[in-house]
Design an enzyme around this catalytic site. Sequence first.
Site, PDB file in Angstrom:
ATOM      1  N   ASP A 106      71.508  50.439  18.253  1.00  0.00           N
ATOM      2  CA  ASP A 106      70.062  50.310  18.486  1.00  0.00           C
ATOM      3  C   ASP A 106      69.235  50.898  17.356  1.00  0.00           C
ATOM      4  OD1 ASP A 106      70.689  52.948  18.918  1.00  0.00           O
ATOM      5  OD2 ASP A 106      69.550  53.135  20.777  1.00  0.00           O
ATOM      6  N   LYS A 157      70.227  66.553  21.799  1.00  0.00           N
ATOM      7  CA  LYS A 157      69.011  66.709  22.623  1.00  0.00           C
ATOM      8  C   LYS A 157      68.707  68.191  22.921  1.00  0.00           C
ATOM      9  CE  LYS A 157      69.169  62.088  23.329  1.00  0.00           C
ATOM     10  NZ  LYS A 157      70.416  61.461  23.632  1.00  0.00           N
ATOM     11  N   ASP A 217      64.981  53.966  15.895  1.00  0.00           N
ATOM     12  CA  ASP A 217      65.884  53.656  17.019  1.00  0.00           C
ATOM     13  C   ASP A 217      65.007  52.926  18.032  1.00  0.00           C
ATOM     14  OD1 ASP A 217      66.199  54.414  19.773  1.00  0.00           O
ATOM     15  OD2 ASP A 217      67.586  56.000  19.295  1.00  0.00           O
TER      16      ASP A 217
HETATM   17  N1  GDD Z   1      80.583  50.840  23.966  1.00  0.00           N
HETATM   18  C1  GDD Z   1      79.804  51.816  24.415  1.00  0.00           C
HETATM   19  N2  GDD Z   1      80.195  52.530  25.500  1.00  0.00           N
HETATM   20  N3  GDD Z   1      78.630  52.047  23.790  1.00  0.00           N
HETATM   21  C2  GDD Z   1      77.855  53.050  24.263  1.00  0.00           C
HETATM   22  C3  GDD Z   1      78.207  53.823  25.394  1.00  0.00           C
HETATM   23  C4  GDD Z   1      79.456  53.536  26.039  1.00  0.00           C
HETATM   24  O1  GDD Z   1      79.839  54.154  27.031  1.00  0.00           O
HETATM   25  N4  GDD Z   1      77.218  54.727  25.603  1.00  0.00           N
HETATM   26  C5  GDD Z   1      76.282  54.520  24.647  1.00  0.00           C
HETATM   27  N5  GDD Z   1      76.662  53.500  23.861  1.00  0.00           N
HETATM   28  C6  GDD Z   1      75.938  52.967  22.695  1.00  0.00           C
HETATM   29  C7  GDD Z   1      74.522  52.522  23.032  1.00  0.00           C
HETATM   30  O2  GDD Z   1      74.513  51.133  23.347  1.00  0.00           O
HETATM   31  C8  GDD Z   1      73.781  52.799  21.739  1.00  0.00           C
HETATM   32  O3  GDD Z   1      73.886  51.727  20.830  1.00  0.00           O
HETATM   33  C9  GDD Z   1      74.539  53.984  21.139  1.00  0.00           C
HETATM   34  O4  GDD Z   1      75.799  54.046  21.794  1.00  0.00           O
HETATM   35  C10 GDD Z   1      73.784  55.305  21.320  1.00  0.00           C
HETATM   36  O5  GDD Z   1      73.444  55.453  22.672  1.00  0.00           O
HETATM   37  P1  GDD Z   1      71.956  55.781  23.129  1.00  0.00           P
HETATM   38  O6  GDD Z   1      71.949  55.853  24.614  1.00  0.00           O
HETATM   39  O7  GDD Z   1      70.991  54.880  22.453  1.00  0.00           O
HETATM   40  O8  GDD Z   1      71.823  57.277  22.591  1.00  0.00           O
HETATM   41  P2  GDD Z   1      70.525  58.045  22.113  1.00  0.00           P
HETATM   42  O9  GDD Z   1      69.600  57.158  21.388  1.00  0.00           O
HETATM   43  O10 GDD Z   1      69.982  58.814  23.278  1.00  0.00           O
HETATM   44  O11 GDD Z   1      71.165  59.124  21.095  1.00  0.00           O
HETATM   45  C11 GDD Z   1      72.072  58.713  20.099  1.00  0.00           C
HETATM   46  O12 GDD Z   1      71.384  58.125  19.006  1.00  0.00           O
HETATM   47  C12 GDD Z   1      70.476  58.988  18.285  1.00  0.00           C
HETATM   48  C13 GDD Z   1      69.887  58.199  17.145  1.00  0.00           C
HETATM   49  O13 GDD Z   1      69.238  57.081  17.606  1.00  0.00           O
HETATM   50  C14 GDD Z   1      72.852  59.943  19.624  1.00  0.00           C
HETATM   51  O14 GDD Z   1      73.885  59.497  18.770  1.00  0.00           O
HETATM   52  C15 GDD Z   1      71.937  60.941  18.899  1.00  0.00           C
HETATM   53  O15 GDD Z   1      72.713  62.007  18.388  1.00  0.00           O
HETATM   54  C16 GDD Z   1      71.225  60.224  17.767  1.00  0.00           C
HETATM   55  O16 GDD Z   1      70.318  61.137  17.129  1.00  0.00           O
HETATM   56 MG    MG Z   2      69.421  55.162  21.067  1.00  0.00          MG
END
Ligand code: GDD
Ligand code: MG
Length: 354
Positions: A106, A157, A217
């Site tokens: 994303d 977070k 993001d």
């Molecule tokens: N295959 C798979 N399985 N993908 C997953 C799963 C899972 O169980 N859980 C999450 N994802 C994918 C989501 O689709 C997304 O593309 C990515 O992993 C990150 O998940 P998000 O839910 O978007 O996390 P976030 O935005 O709260 O935080 C993450 O991204 C930040 C930057 O945008 C973390 O990696 C943070 O450390 C980072 O700063």
């Molecule tokens: Mg994200």
Amino acid sequence: MKAVILVGGEGTRLRPLTCNTVKAMVPVLNRPFLEHMICYLRSYEIRDIILTLCHLPDSIRSYFGDGSKFGVKLTYIVEESPLGTAGAVKNAQRYLDEPFFILNGDIFTDLDLGAMLAFYKQTRAKVSIALTPVENPTIYGVVETDAQGRVRHFIEKPAWGEVTTNLINAGIYLLNPEVLSGVPQDTHFMFEHHLFPQLLDKGESIYGYSSEAYWIDIGTPEKYLKLHHDLLKRYGEGLTTQYSIHPSAQTEGKVLIGSECHIGPRVRIEGPATLGPGSRIEEGAQISGAVLWRNVQVGRQAILENCIAGDNCFIGSGSFIPQGSVLGDNVVIESKSNLPPSSRIWPGTKVVKH
Ligand code: GDD
Ligand code: MG
């Protein structure tokens, strides 16, 4: 080189846009978001791409197929239940025998992957994490490094009191597959909460590659809209496709109009704005800063400001859709309705005037 894209999340914070559409397939400039990511990887000659899916995998598979139409080779790995970010990559381990990229599914960036790879080789670390500065680090993974870029702490977070830097995990990693031995099989396991902190506790070296590249993001509707505005301002020239526009209609700024749109007399569209294919804008309507998906109908004299409307929405004549409103697919807004700012309207809802 290979890359794994994590596209298994549900995209709950992007609702109502992700009620019917998986986050990776949400249109950005009238193309699925994931297509932009695939083109980005291809521009670095990374053509062997593994997609780890969980939630609604079929729409992704049927659009991208084996990847040949997009100049890449795609391998799909579907989880029965979410394995978390690291668990999803562990599940793909049989395809990974050399250092590879991992990308959250994303993020939109123009970060230089070639420079990140050179940095990774130079540090000889098993993991590199791309870092980007943000204003509010508490909604991301905060990464504290020393002056050489070696990671000291990774806190996902954090509370404001724990924030020591504005550099966060940009969701792009370079990983030596050896480190996957620290990830249990078939178990929900996260890079952010588990693997990275554990590697640091063991004294393994992880390096942060920081850059000032464009980075966003698309986790929330506000950021999804901002990405459109940023992209249209930067790359907006020559984006229009065939459409029929009345000679008295006006567009100003960067406006992307999808195929087979109809734009009636005295319509005014102020960019940055995007109209999905098949949309119909009736006489005298005014649109500014909006993103409309496919087949959206906007009635006469309606006013839309910095809002998002999903597929097949019908906005009755004389209605006002203010700043920050997000309409899921198939929403019907009765004529002369005035929505409160930042409304979230669930797919299929009929909004009656009050
Ligand atoms: N295959 C798979 N399985 N993908 C997953 C799963 C899972 O169980 N859980 C999450 N994802 C994918 C989501 O689709 C997304 O593309 C990515 O992993 C990150 O998940 P998000 O839910 O978007 O996390 P976030 O935005 O709260 O935080 C993450 O991204 C930040 C930057 O945008 C973390 O990696 C943070 O450390 C980072 O700063
Ligand atoms: Mg994200």
